[in-house]
Design an enzyme around this catalytic site. Structure first.
Site, PDB file in Angstrom:
ATOM      1  N   GLY A 105      44.366  28.449  39.302  1.00  0.00           N
ATOM      2  CA  GLY A 105      44.720  27.559  40.405  1.00  0.00           C
ATOM      3  C   GLY A 105      44.757  28.205  41.775  1.00  0.00           C
ATOM      4  O   GLY A 105      44.943  27.520  42.772  1.00  0.00           O
ATOM      5  N   VAL A 134      38.212  23.697  40.292  1.00  0.00           N
ATOM      6  CA  VAL A 134      39.036  24.318  39.258  1.00  0.00           C
ATOM      7  C   VAL A 134      38.652  25.779  39.121  1.00  0.00           C
ATOM      8  O   VAL A 134      37.493  26.165  39.314  1.00  0.00           O
ATOM      9  CB  VAL A 134      38.882  23.578  37.902  1.00  0.00           C
ATOM     10  CG1 VAL A 134      37.491  23.783  37.306  1.00  0.00           C
ATOM     11  CG2 VAL A 134      39.956  24.006  36.913  1.00  0.00           C
ATOM     12  N   CYS A 135      39.657  26.603  38.820  1.00  0.00           N
ATOM     13  CA  CYS A 135      39.421  28.019  38.532  1.00  0.00           C
ATOM     14  C   CYS A 135      40.269  28.379  37.318  1.00  0.00           C
ATOM     15  O   CYS A 135      40.692  27.499  36.572  1.00  0.00           O
ATOM     16  CB  CYS A 135      39.777  28.885  39.747  1.00  0.00           C
ATOM     17  SG  CYS A 135      41.527  28.828  40.200  1.00  0.00           S
ATOM     18  N   ALA A 136      40.528  29.651  37.103  1.00  0.00           N
ATOM     19  CA  ALA A 136      41.270  30.060  35.910  1.00  0.00           C
ATOM     20  C   ALA A 136      42.743  29.652  35.984  1.00  0.00           C
ATOM     21  O   ALA A 136      43.297  29.100  35.035  1.00  0.00           O
ATOM     22  CB  ALA A 136      41.154  31.564  35.698  1.00  0.00           C
ATOM     23  N   MET A 144      42.370  26.172  34.675  1.00  0.00           N
ATOM     24  CA  MET A 144      42.007  25.948  33.278  1.00  0.00           C
ATOM     25  C   MET A 144      43.143  26.316  32.325  1.00  0.00           C
ATOM     26  O   MET A 144      43.184  25.818  31.193  1.00  0.00           O
ATOM     27  CB  MET A 144      40.744  26.739  32.929  1.00  0.00           C
ATOM     28  CG  MET A 144      39.488  26.242  33.649  1.00  0.00           C
ATOM     29  SD  MET A 144      39.063  24.508  33.271  1.00  0.00           S
ATOM     30  CE  MET A 144      38.369  24.684  31.619  1.00  0.00           C
TER      31      MET A 144
END
Length: 378
Positions: free
Chosen positions: A80, A76-78, A105
């Site tokens: 995608g 997961v990142c900010a 997120m």
């Protein structure tokens, strides 16, 4: 030459169901460490580690020994994008079970999962919409084809889908108070359905739009059932609880499962401490112990029931919740006005949005809400 296979992805809805179903979940969070420390994906069987994207640009060799071989890895990142790159790196490094979390997120923050809390007497039901990434809880009460929504989030599609799927007519949307940690969708949803939007007037001195007033003792008919308003100030001066079908107590941000509401988000901590104590220690004490408390927020997954819902009987909370068992008024004042956690991100801008003073673009509203809720006394 064969086409390169796309990185596998997982939606936040699928990930939410895995967590609520108590599956073992391994998360690799590729955001900056400061963002990770502030707010992350959590759950009973969730293992999460942080490895910033910029540290992995030249490869994932530094973390391969931390990756599970026989388990899916959800990156997961900010938003995608970076997670797709990292997941691809992991696949190339021999981890074909790496997935990128779609939307990152941001999507995690916005997902709403409807869970049935229970039946109403003689028909109808109450549902809790769990915003797992933000700790927000909203409620749909349905009876005899009609429904009401309480503390609606700004993402309206999940509510719209539920109303359509269950063939319901929305007649009321109500807020327990003027929110400071998330943007209310109650007024917009009411407009979409020709329903009435309600807000406590003591919270609405600066509101820039028309609304219906909520007063202590008011009752609203939803099909065959009744929602009763109980004035319960302390988190805000207008905070109002709702009793549904004489079974459920919707406490807004006044009482949580493991804590109590903070009185400082409008800058009135010292002024509202006495109101908060009066509500918790007198008004709520007069209510039935077997009322099921349904708050508008939860802090951690430890407050969740086995099915992912958040609730507890009022009598149990009077025994087990520390915030309801502080005998000294001075100690209570210190607890709720000193050493509080940081205020929610963009809380003043969120309050102004909920007043109708400003109308940020959708992307800006997303940014304003990113991060954990911080409406409770720790």
């Amino acid at each position: 030459m064969a086409e390169e296979q796309a990185v596998k992805t997982i939606s936040v809805k699928e990930l939410t169901r895995k967590i609520l179903d108590h599956e073992k979940v391994f998360i690799l969070d590729a955001r900056n460490t400061d963002d990770f420390d502030d707010w992350k994906i959590e759950g009973e069987n969730v293992e999460v580690i942080n490895a910033p994207y910029f540290d992995l640009l030249d490869g994932v060799e530094s973390i391969v020994d931390k990756m599970p071989k026989e388990q899916n890895i959800y990156v997961v990142c900010a938003k995608g994008g970076s997670s797709e790159f990292v997941a691809e790196q992991l696949v190339e490094a021999g981890f074909p079970n790496a997935f990128s979390v779609e939307g990152g997120m941001k999507s995690w923050s916005e997902h709403l999962e409807p869970i049935k809390v229970g039946d109403l007497t003689g028909g109808g039901a109450i549902y809790q919409f769990v915003r797992i990434g933000k700790g927000c809880l909203s409620y749909l009460v349905e009876s005899n084809g009609s429904c009401a929504l309480i503390d609606t989030n700004r993402m309206l599609e999940p509510y719209e889908e539920f109303i359509k799927e269950h063939q319901l007519k929305l007649t009321h949307t109500l807020d327990t108070h003027l929110h400071a940690d998330h943007i209310s969708g109650g007024r917009k949803l009411a407009e979409n359905h020709g329903a009435k939007y309600y807000l406590p007037p003591k919270d609405a001195d600066e509101v820039q739009f028309e609304y219906n007033h909520v007063h202590d003792g008011d009752e609203y008919k939803i099909g065959d059932k009744t929602i009763k308003a109980i004035y319960s100030p302390g988190h805000t001066i207008g905070s109002t609880s709702y009793i549904v079908d004489n079974q459920y107590l919707l406490t807004g941000d006044i009482l949580f499962i493991d804590s109590i509401g903070r009185p400082d988000l409008a800058g009135k901590a010292e002024d509202w401490v006495a109101d908060l104590r009066e509500t918790l220690y007198k008004r709520y004490k007069e209510l039935a112990d077997d009322l099921i408390v349904l708050p508008t927020h939860f802090m951690t997954h430890h407050e969740m029931n086995a099915d992912g819902s958040v609730s507890e009987k009022l009598g149990v909370l009077f025994k087990e919740n520390h915030g309801l068992n502080i005998e000294s008024e001075e100690e209570f004042r210190k607890t709720v006005s000193e050493n509080l956690p940081p205020q929610p991100n963009s809380h003043q801008e969120i309050r102004e949005t909920n007043m109708g003073k400003i109308t940020p673009e959708e992307e800006q509203q997303r940014e304003m809400e990113i991060g954990p809720n911080r409406c409770a006394v720790r």
